[in-house]
Design an enzyme around this catalytic site. Structure first.
Site, mmCIF file in Angstrom:
data_model
loop_
_atom_site.group_PDB
_atom_site.id
_atom_site.type_symbol
_atom_site.label_atom_id
_atom_site.label_comp_id
_atom_site.label_asym_id
_atom_site.label_seq_id
_atom_site.Cartn_x
_atom_site.Cartn_y
_atom_site.Cartn_z
ATOM 1 N N ALA A 41 -19.712 17.515 -19.030
ATOM 2 C CA ALA A 41 -20.530 16.310 -19.048
ATOM 3 C C ALA A 41 -21.838 16.717 -18.249
ATOM 4 O O ALA A 41 -21.823 17.587 -17.851
ATOM 5 C CB ALA A 41 -19.871 15.303 -18.101
ATOM 6 N N ARG A 84 -32.306 20.487 -16.899
ATOM 7 C CA ARG A 84 -33.425 21.357 -16.645
ATOM 8 C C ARG A 84 -33.446 22.179 -18.314
ATOM 9 O O ARG A 84 -34.340 22.988 -18.220
ATOM 10 C CB ARG A 84 -32.865 22.453 -15.650
ATOM 11 C CG ARG A 84 -33.157 21.786 -14.226
ATOM 12 C CD ARG A 84 -31.878 22.506 -13.045
ATOM 13 N NE ARG A 84 -32.479 24.171 -13.184
ATOM 14 C CZ ARG A 84 -31.839 25.089 -12.543
ATOM 15 N NH1 ARG A 84 -30.741 24.711 -12.087
ATOM 16 N NH2 ARG A 84 -32.292 26.375 -12.449
ATOM 17 N N THR A 127 -17.769 17.326 -10.033
ATOM 18 C CA THR A 127 -16.785 18.169 -10.757
ATOM 19 C C THR A 127 -15.337 17.530 -10.678
ATOM 20 O O THR A 127 -14.411 17.742 -11.678
ATOM 21 C CB THR A 127 -17.047 19.512 -10.476
ATOM 22 O OG1 THR A 127 -17.125 19.665 -8.972
ATOM 23 C CG2 THR A 127 -18.217 20.074 -10.903
HETATM 24 C C1 UD1 Z 1 -19.774 24.022 -9.161
HETATM 25 C C2 UD1 Z 1 -19.001 24.460 -8.062
HETATM 26 C C3 UD1 Z 1 -19.347 25.694 -7.012
HETATM 27 C C4 UD1 Z 1 -19.455 26.888 -8.315
HETATM 28 C C5 UD1 Z 1 -20.439 26.482 -9.179
HETATM 29 C C6 UD1 Z 1 -20.177 27.777 -10.466
HETATM 30 C C7 UD1 Z 1 -18.487 22.294 -7.223
HETATM 31 C C8 UD1 Z 1 -18.502 21.045 -6.363
HETATM 32 N N1 UD1 Z 1 -19.144 23.255 -6.966
HETATM 33 O O1 UD1 Z 1 -21.193 23.911 -8.522
HETATM 34 O O2 UD1 Z 1 -18.616 25.918 -6.075
HETATM 35 O O3 UD1 Z 1 -19.943 27.986 -7.329
HETATM 36 O O4 UD1 Z 1 -19.592 25.359 -9.963
HETATM 37 O O5 UD1 Z 1 -20.719 27.569 -11.645
HETATM 38 O O6 UD1 Z 1 -17.743 21.984 -8.142
HETATM 39 N N2 UD1 Z 1 -19.686 18.718 -14.785
HETATM 40 C C9 UD1 Z 1 -19.121 17.299 -15.249
HETATM 41 N N3 UD1 Z 1 -19.191 16.284 -14.333
HETATM 42 C C10 UD1 Z 1 -19.894 16.088 -13.338
HETATM 43 C C11 UD1 Z 1 -20.421 17.128 -12.667
HETATM 44 C C12 UD1 Z 1 -20.337 18.380 -13.377
HETATM 45 O O7 UD1 Z 1 -18.619 17.490 -16.195
HETATM 46 O O8 UD1 Z 1 -19.874 14.949 -12.678
HETATM 47 C C13 UD1 Z 1 -19.550 19.806 -15.321
HETATM 48 C C14 UD1 Z 1 -21.005 20.440 -15.811
HETATM 49 O O9 UD1 Z 1 -21.211 19.999 -17.057
HETATM 50 C C15 UD1 Z 1 -20.722 21.837 -15.495
HETATM 51 C C16 UD1 Z 1 -19.653 22.051 -14.389
HETATM 52 O O10 UD1 Z 1 -18.953 20.716 -14.403
HETATM 53 O O11 UD1 Z 1 -19.961 22.561 -16.898
HETATM 54 C C17 UD1 Z 1 -20.161 22.319 -13.075
HETATM 55 O O12 UD1 Z 1 -20.953 21.425 -12.768
HETATM 56 P P1 UD1 Z 1 -22.312 22.031 -11.955
HETATM 57 O O13 UD1 Z 1 -23.009 20.905 -11.428
HETATM 58 O O14 UD1 Z 1 -23.069 23.155 -12.648
HETATM 59 O O15 UD1 Z 1 -21.699 22.572 -10.415
HETATM 60 P P2 UD1 Z 1 -22.412 23.744 -9.563
HETATM 61 O O16 UD1 Z 1 -23.440 22.797 -8.803
HETATM 62 O O17 UD1 Z 1 -22.958 24.548 -10.321
#
Ligand code: UD1
Ligand code: CA
Length: 452
Positions: free
Chosen positions: A8, A13, A79
């Site tokens: 999602a 960016r 997440t």
């Molecule tokens: C997350 C982890 C972090 C880890 C990193 C690795 C958490 C809180 N943090 O951070 O510890 O090192 O991934 O890449 O989990 N997504 C959704 N819905 C949401 C938010 C995110 O589907 O509400 C999906 C995004 O599309 C993505 C994934 O979850 O594919 C990771 O989300 P992202 O926002 O990139 O997490 P990070 O801040 O990178």
């Protein structure tokens, strides 16, 4: 086995109108690589969590796989919240894998290792951590002798000890533990989000066996795509993987750093590929072919022993041992037989060339059926378009089409016919006949002296 892939969020960016995980990379959307990695490790029931504007994702990928499901996370509340949205198919007895949809370089081998670790340790949850010199934005993983303590997000770091173990964002859970913990998440952190990273902590506080799987696998395997630059970097890694596979099968690449081949294309043994080549879409290259410098092949089949140079081919088929280029343009429906010669500045579209046809230079063959061993001389063309409609040209075996001939379609040229150079042919030519349609030459003697 079940997997949930988080995809999602549009990925602001990327500065793109496309969903982040749908950006193409060597012929497939980023997300498809993740699905295939999970598939390759035996996960046959996969839920992809998309945002409320993620219909495009389901449309493009839904039909490509069986057992691929989609769940919508209405708002990007973190997440953990995303996993909750995608947990509808999870049963208490399941083993559940969590992956991120923007991590196309993750491999089935890594997932296999993670599963084996979970099985060997009878874990209720496993967090995959990778060693990094610089942890950047990654969550920090803390453990005691592989027993999980906590994950701290980069932005929530305060007086925490230094660590080199980064949270990959890849986890495995026992279904029962996951479902229970998802119901207990809180969003009392700096982002006000439901962090998936809290889930293993909740499970371990419940007295369950939560472990950290440490890996020193190359960091690139876990690279996430958040920007166009990340996408280009990931593509470069994938290019190396794809090209290495072909080279292991006996393809010779003069410069794999400038050779771009879509994932999944079949290339035979003994094929030689020169620099600056793009091979994409539904191509297939038979053994022993040579793809010369600067070719761009799309949806094109290349037969055994073919030699093709500096050529753009899209939707074409080239028969064995034919020689194409330099600077040929093969457009959709160009079907070239065996032992043909298609030379420089020859364009072929929607035309069948039987075996042994030669069009060595500066020709256009469009909407035509050309018989065996026909010679299509320099500058000869089929005039297939009358301004409204396209018409077909048929040429029998062994016919000889002289230089600078215009064949005004619809037209039929019989087998063994000869068309004199410079003729514009509008009427049918019977087999073995000579067709000539041009002004007789007129010679004016002493012209230069007389005009002075
Ligand atoms: C997350 C982890 C972090 C880890 C990193 C690795 C958490 C809180 N943090 O951070 O510890 O090192 O991934 O890449 O989990 N997504 C959704 N819905 C949401 C938010 C995110 O589907 O509400 C999906 C995004 O599309 C993505 C994934 O979850 O594919 C990771 O989300 P992202 O926002 O990139 O997490 P990070 O801040 O990178
Ligand atoms: Ca990320």
């Amino acid at each position: 086995m079940k997997a949930i892939i988080l995809a999602a969020g549009k990925g602001a960016r990327m500065q793109s109108d496309m969903q982040k995980v749908m950006h193409p990379m060597l012929g497939k959307p980023v997300l498809q690589y993740v699905v295939e990695a999970a598939r390759g490790a035996g996960f046959d029931d996969i839920t992809v969590v998309v945002g409320k504007d993620g219909a495009e994702i389901e449309r493009e990928l839904g039909s490509k796989f069986d057992g691929l499901y989609f769940a919508v996370q209405e708002k990007p509340l973190g997440t953990g919240h995303a996993v909750l949205a995608g947990a509808g198919r999870v049963a208490p007895t399941d083993d559940v894998l969590i992956l991120c949809g923007d991590m196309p370089l993750v491999t089935s081998e890594f997932i296999d290792d993670l599963m084996k670790f979970k099985r060997d340790n009878f874990s209720d949850a496993v967090v995959a951590a990778v060693y990094r010199d610089d942890l950047g934005d990654f969550g920090r993983v803390y453990d005691d002798n592989s027993y999980f303590i906590e994950i701290v997000e980069a932005r929530d770091i305060k007086n925490h000890a230094r660590t080199n173990w980064a949270n990959t964002g890849i986890y495995m859970f026992k279904g029962r533990s996951l479902l229970r913990a998802l119901g207990m998440m809180k969003n009392n952190n700096s982002q006000g989000e439901y962090y998936l990273t809290d889930v293993p902590k909740i499970i371990s506080e419940d007295g369950k066996n939560v472990q950290v799987f440490h890996t020193r696998t190359s960091m690139s395997v876990f690279a996430g795509i958040n920007t166009q630059e990340h996408l280009a970097e990931a593509l470069a890694h994938m290019r190396v993987r794809v090209n290495s596979r072909h080279m292991a099968n006996g393809v010779r690449m003069i410069d794999p750093t400038t050779t771009y081949i879509d994932d999944g294309i079949k290339i035979g043994r003994g094929v030689v590929i020169y620099p600056n080549v793009i091979i994409e879409g539904a191509c297939e290259i038979a053994p022993g072919a040579t793809i010369g410098m600067g070719c761009h092949l799309t949806d094109t089949t290349v037969g055994e022993g073919v030699h093709i140079r500096q050529t753009v081919a899209n939707g074409a088929k080239i028969g064995a041992n034919s020689d194409v280029g330099p600077f040929a343009c093969l457009r959709p429906g160009a079907v070239i037989g065996q032992n043909c010669r298609v030379g420089n500045f020859v364009e072929i579209k929607n035309a069948n060339l039987a075996d042994g046809v030669k069009a060595a230079h500066l020709a256009y063959i469009g909407d035509a059926d050309v018989g065996k061993n026909v010679n299509f001389s320099c500058g000869a063309i089929t005039a297939n378009y009358d301004g409204e409609k396209k018409h077909r040209t048929t040429i029998g075996d062994n016919a000889f089409i002289g230089s600078n001939v215009n064949l005004i379609a619809p037209i039929e040229i019989g087998a063994d016919a000869v068309i004199a150079a410079g003729s514009t042919i509008t009427d049918k030519i019977p087999p073995c006949a000579l067709g000539i349609a041009r002004e007789r030459q007129c010679v004016k003697l002493d012209y230069k002296n007389a005009s002075q």
